[in-house]
Design a protein around this motif. Structure first.
Motif, PDB file in Angstrom:
ATOM      1  N   ILE A 190      -8.165   9.140  -4.372  1.00 39.66           N
ATOM      2  CA  ILE A 190      -6.935   9.564  -3.424  1.00 39.66           C
ATOM      3  C   ILE A 190      -6.804   8.365  -2.438  1.00 39.66           C
ATOM      4  O   ILE A 190      -7.610   8.034  -1.770  1.00 39.66           O
ATOM      5  CB  ILE A 190      -7.212  10.935  -2.835  1.00 39.66           C
ATOM      6  CG1 ILE A 190      -7.338  11.821  -3.746  1.00 39.66           C
ATOM      7  CG2 ILE A 190      -5.747  11.312  -2.035  1.00 39.66           C
ATOM      8  CD1 ILE A 190      -6.646  12.411  -4.821  1.00 39.66           C
ATOM      9  N   GLY A 191      -5.374   8.022  -2.370  1.00 41.41           N
ATOM     10  CA  GLY A 191      -5.105   6.954  -1.453  1.00 41.41           C
ATOM     11  C   GLY A 191      -4.219   7.654  -0.373  1.00 41.41           C
ATOM     12  O   GLY A 191      -4.127   8.697  -0.130  1.00 41.41           O
ATOM     13  N   ASP A 192      -3.620   6.601   0.563  1.00 42.48           N
ATOM     14  CA  ASP A 192      -2.895   7.046   1.602  1.00 42.48           C
ATOM     15  C   ASP A 192      -1.401   6.697   1.529  1.00 42.48           C
ATOM     16  O   ASP A 192      -1.169   5.753   1.838  1.00 42.48           O
ATOM     17  CB  ASP A 192      -3.583   6.284   2.913  1.00 42.48           C
ATOM     18  CG  ASP A 192      -2.822   6.855   4.205  1.00 42.48           C
ATOM     19  OD1 ASP A 192      -2.119   7.679   4.109  1.00 42.48           O
ATOM     20  OD2 ASP A 192      -3.405   6.310   5.288  1.00 42.48           O
ATOM     21  N   SER A 193      -0.575   7.609   1.139  1.00 41.30           N
ATOM     22  CA  SER A 193       0.848   7.394   1.180  1.00 41.30           C
ATOM     23  C   SER A 193       1.533   7.098   2.437  1.00 41.30           C
ATOM     24  O   SER A 193       2.570   6.304   2.400  1.00 41.30           O
ATOM     25  CB  SER A 193       1.531   8.439   0.336  1.00 41.30           C
ATOM     26  OG  SER A 193       1.279   9.775   1.322  1.00 41.30           O
ATOM     27  N   ASP A 194       0.941   7.361   3.595  1.00 40.78           N
ATOM     28  CA  ASP A 194       1.443   6.900   4.948  1.00 40.78           C
ATOM     29  C   ASP A 194       1.490   5.550   4.994  1.00 40.78           C
ATOM     30  O   ASP A 194       2.072   4.830   5.821  1.00 40.78           O
ATOM     31  CB  ASP A 194       0.696   7.734   6.117  1.00 40.78           C
ATOM     32  CG  ASP A 194       0.843   9.243   5.918  1.00 40.78           C
ATOM     33  OD1 ASP A 194       1.965   9.593   5.544  1.00 40.78           O
ATOM     34  OD2 ASP A 194      -0.105   9.769   6.585  1.00 40.78           O
ATOM     35  N   LYS A 195       0.770   4.643   4.257  1.00 39.99           N
ATOM     36  CA  LYS A 195       0.534   3.412   4.305  1.00 39.99           C
ATOM     37  C   LYS A 195       1.448   2.631   3.527  1.00 39.99           C
ATOM     38  O   LYS A 195       1.663   1.310   3.382  1.00 39.99           O
ATOM     39  CB  LYS A 195      -0.721   2.770   4.159  1.00 39.99           C
ATOM     40  CG  LYS A 195      -2.020   3.210   5.219  1.00 39.99           C
ATOM     41  CD  LYS A 195      -3.201   2.801   4.635  1.00 39.99           C
ATOM     42  CE  LYS A 195      -4.232   3.179   6.014  1.00 39.99           C
ATOM     43  NZ  LYS A 195      -5.675   2.623   5.687  1.00 39.99           N
ATOM     44  N   LEU A 196       2.370   3.415   2.642  1.00 38.95           N
ATOM     45  CA  LEU A 196       3.159   2.725   1.734  1.00 38.95           C
ATOM     46  C   LEU A 196       4.401   1.995   2.536  1.00 38.95           C
ATOM     47  O   LEU A 196       4.792   2.554   3.327  1.00 38.95           O
ATOM     48  CB  LEU A 196       3.875   3.744   0.735  1.00 38.95           C
ATOM     49  CG  LEU A 196       3.018   4.306  -0.465  1.00 38.95           C
ATOM     50  CD1 LEU A 196       3.731   5.354  -1.257  1.00 38.95           C
ATOM     51  CD2 LEU A 196       2.625   3.096  -1.439  1.00 38.95           C
ATOM     52  N   GLN A 197       4.618   0.862   1.835  1.00 38.36           N
ATOM     53  CA  GLN A 197       5.933   0.013   2.223  1.00 38.36           C
ATOM     54  C   GLN A 197       7.058  -0.117   1.036  1.00 38.36           C
ATOM     55  O   GLN A 197       6.585  -0.147   0.213  1.00 38.36           O
ATOM     56  CB  GLN A 197       5.191  -1.468   2.413  1.00 38.36           C
ATOM     57  CG  GLN A 197       4.228  -1.531   3.544  1.00 38.36           C
ATOM     58  CD  GLN A 197       4.691  -1.051   4.893  1.00 38.36           C
ATOM     59  OE1 GLN A 197       5.800  -1.538   5.441  1.00 38.36           O
ATOM     60  NE2 GLN A 197       3.770  -0.364   5.667  1.00 38.36           N
ATOM     61  N   VAL A 198       8.260   0.018   1.807  1.00 38.27           N
ATOM     62  CA  VAL A 198       9.362  -0.013   0.919  1.00 38.27           C
ATOM     63  C   VAL A 198       9.124  -1.557   0.255  1.00 38.27           C
ATOM     64  O   VAL A 198       9.022  -2.576   0.994  1.00 38.27           O
ATOM     65  CB  VAL A 198      10.648   0.020   1.654  1.00 38.27           C
ATOM     66  CG1 VAL A 198      11.719  -0.320   0.737  1.00 38.27           C
ATOM     67  CG2 VAL A 198      10.470   1.438   2.260  1.00 38.27           C
ATOM     68  N   GLY A 199       9.448  -1.521  -1.110  1.00 37.94           N
ATOM     69  CA  GLY A 199       9.309  -2.682  -1.765  1.00 37.94           C
ATOM     70  C   GLY A 199       7.976  -2.984  -2.489  1.00 37.94           C
ATOM     71  O   GLY A 199       7.805  -3.952  -3.235  1.00 37.94           O
ATOM     72  N   GLU A 200       7.039  -2.120  -2.072  1.00 42.79           N
ATOM     73  CA  GLU A 200       5.539  -2.211  -2.777  1.00 42.79           C
ATOM     74  C   GLU A 200       5.653  -1.706  -3.903  1.00 42.79           C
ATOM     75  O   GLU A 200       6.252  -0.772  -4.445  1.00 42.79           O
ATOM     76  CB  GLU A 200       4.576  -1.341  -1.892  1.00 42.79           C
ATOM     77  CG  GLU A 200       3.227  -1.456  -2.273  1.00 42.79           C
ATOM     78  CD  GLU A 200       2.274  -0.603  -1.439  1.00 42.79           C
ATOM     79  OE1 GLU A 200       1.250  -0.177  -1.667  1.00 42.79           O
ATOM     80  OE2 GLU A 200       2.895  -0.372  -0.355  1.00 42.79           O
ATOM     81  N   GLN A 201       4.931  -2.474  -4.892  1.00 41.47           N
ATOM     82  CA  GLN A 201       5.080  -2.033  -6.342  1.00 41.47           C
ATOM     83  C   GLN A 201       4.056  -0.914  -6.549  1.00 41.47           C
ATOM     84  O   GLN A 201       3.037  -0.584  -5.978  1.00 41.47           O
ATOM     85  CB  GLN A 201       4.399  -3.254  -7.426  1.00 41.47           C
ATOM     86  CG  GLN A 201       4.357  -3.121  -8.774  1.00 41.47           C
ATOM     87  CD  GLN A 201       4.008  -4.176  -9.734  1.00 41.47           C
ATOM     88  OE1 GLN A 201       3.486  -5.020  -9.164  1.00 41.47           O
ATOM     89  NE2 GLN A 201       4.298  -4.058 -11.006  1.00 41.47           N
TER      90      GLN A 201
END
Length: 331
Positions: A190-201
């Motif tokens: 399980i990862g941390d979706s709060d750390k996602l950045q727009v443009g991230e693959q």
């Protein structure tokens, strides 16, 4: 195109403009004969299977090559993805009962329906393997069958549901799996979706069109995208928007970052002749409390203490006949 908020319909509502639909991505097929799924042979005793370690997916260090990165994520994570087949029975109008000697007979007849979706293995405990999926994938199920990474078919049961967030946890028994199968599957990291950045693959894996697991890739187009989840516009949920292809059958499958961590559950796409690449996934960090509740065998509601079995006992007969699959199948 109008700038109004798209809705995920409970039935065939028109969205944005004529022909535009937000599609919950489970694929519906016709009637299938009962008994089409083979049982799993018992290989070792139940005690050994309950104590067999199921591996977890690895956190990857990706290279500079996009192709090799996606390939590495797919190879690492596909053992944690399952295909789900939902066989349900619905009442359909029997028009012949309206005429002649049949005019007083039952105006409805039962029809068996089959839909397919995806799920992600997230836990193994007490002789059970728990799988996270969408609620609309398992709704009204008479039987649920999971197809694992080695193509083993095994029956699953519902452990807990969160209807408002379109999530469910189902479980399979380790005693129903061979030792070889247990070595072939994996528990998602399980990862941390709060750390996602727009443009991230990102990478999406799921049972597209019921053909078996397939892999698509794209980028995060937006985070915290608020979309209405029913005809009630006051009820909305935050999604990850991606241009990775999300097709019927992908519902409940994994949206992964390039480290191979689960950061979303693929759920829907916007479908229109003028729309391309608008898929939606439930952000995993937003629903951790809900998942924890379902893993305890409880439904998520105003009172989280209702065992999951009582939900189906109370509601099994309350659904309208046209709500067996509360989503559109968009070809």
């Amino acid at each position: 195109m109008k700038n109004e908020m798209p809705k995920i319909p409970n039935s065939n509502h028109k969205l944005l403009k004529k022909g535009t639909k937000l599609v919950l991505s489970a694929a519906t097929f016709g009637v299938v004969a009962a008994g089409s799924f083979q049982g799993v042979n018992y290989v070792v005793d139940n005690y050994n299977k309950q104590n067999t370690t199921v591996q977890s997916t690895n956190v990857l260090k990706t290279s500079s090559s996009t192709t090799s990165n996606v390939s590495a994520v797919a190879q690492n994570c596909m053992p944690s993805i399952v295909s789900i087949t939902n066989v349900s029975v619905s009442d359909v109008q029997n028009y012949f009962s309206m005429y002649g000697n049949n005019s007083r007979s039952n105006p409805f007849t039962q029809q068996e329906n089959t839909s397919v979706g995806s799920g992600v293995i997230i836990n193994k405990k007490n002789g059970e393997i728990d799988i996270l999926t969408n609620y609309h994938v398992i709704e009204n199920a008479k039987t649920l069958t999971c197809t694992l990474a080695d193509n083993t078919n095994v029956e699953a049961t519902v452990k807990g549901v969160d209807e408002n967030r379109d999530l469910a946890v189902i479980s399979i028994k380790t005693k129903d799996l061979s030792e070889d199968t247990l070595k072939q599957i994996a528990i998602a990291t399980i990862g941390d979706s709060d750390k996602l950045q727009v443009g991230e693959q990102v990478v999406a894996i799921g049972n597209a069109l019921g053909y078996g697991q397939s892999v698509t890739t794209g980028i995060v187009s937006a985070t915290n995208r608020s979309v209405s989840t029913s005809s009630d516009t006051d009820k909305s949920q935050s999604y990850i928007q991606t241009d990775a292809a999300i097709n019927p059958g992908n519902s409940g499958g994994a949206l992964l970052n390039m480290s191979g961590e689960l950061i979303g559950i693929n759920s829907a796409k916007l479908s229109d002749t003028d729309v391309e690449g608008m898929g939606y996934a439930i952000a995993i960090s937003d629903v951790k409390d809900s998942i924890d509740t379902m893993l305890q065998g409880k439904d998520v509601s105003t009172s989280c203490n209702t065992p999951s079995s009582s939900y189906y006992q109370q509601n099994d007969e309350d659904h309208e006949s046209d709500s067996v699959f509360p989503f559109d199948f968009w070809n």
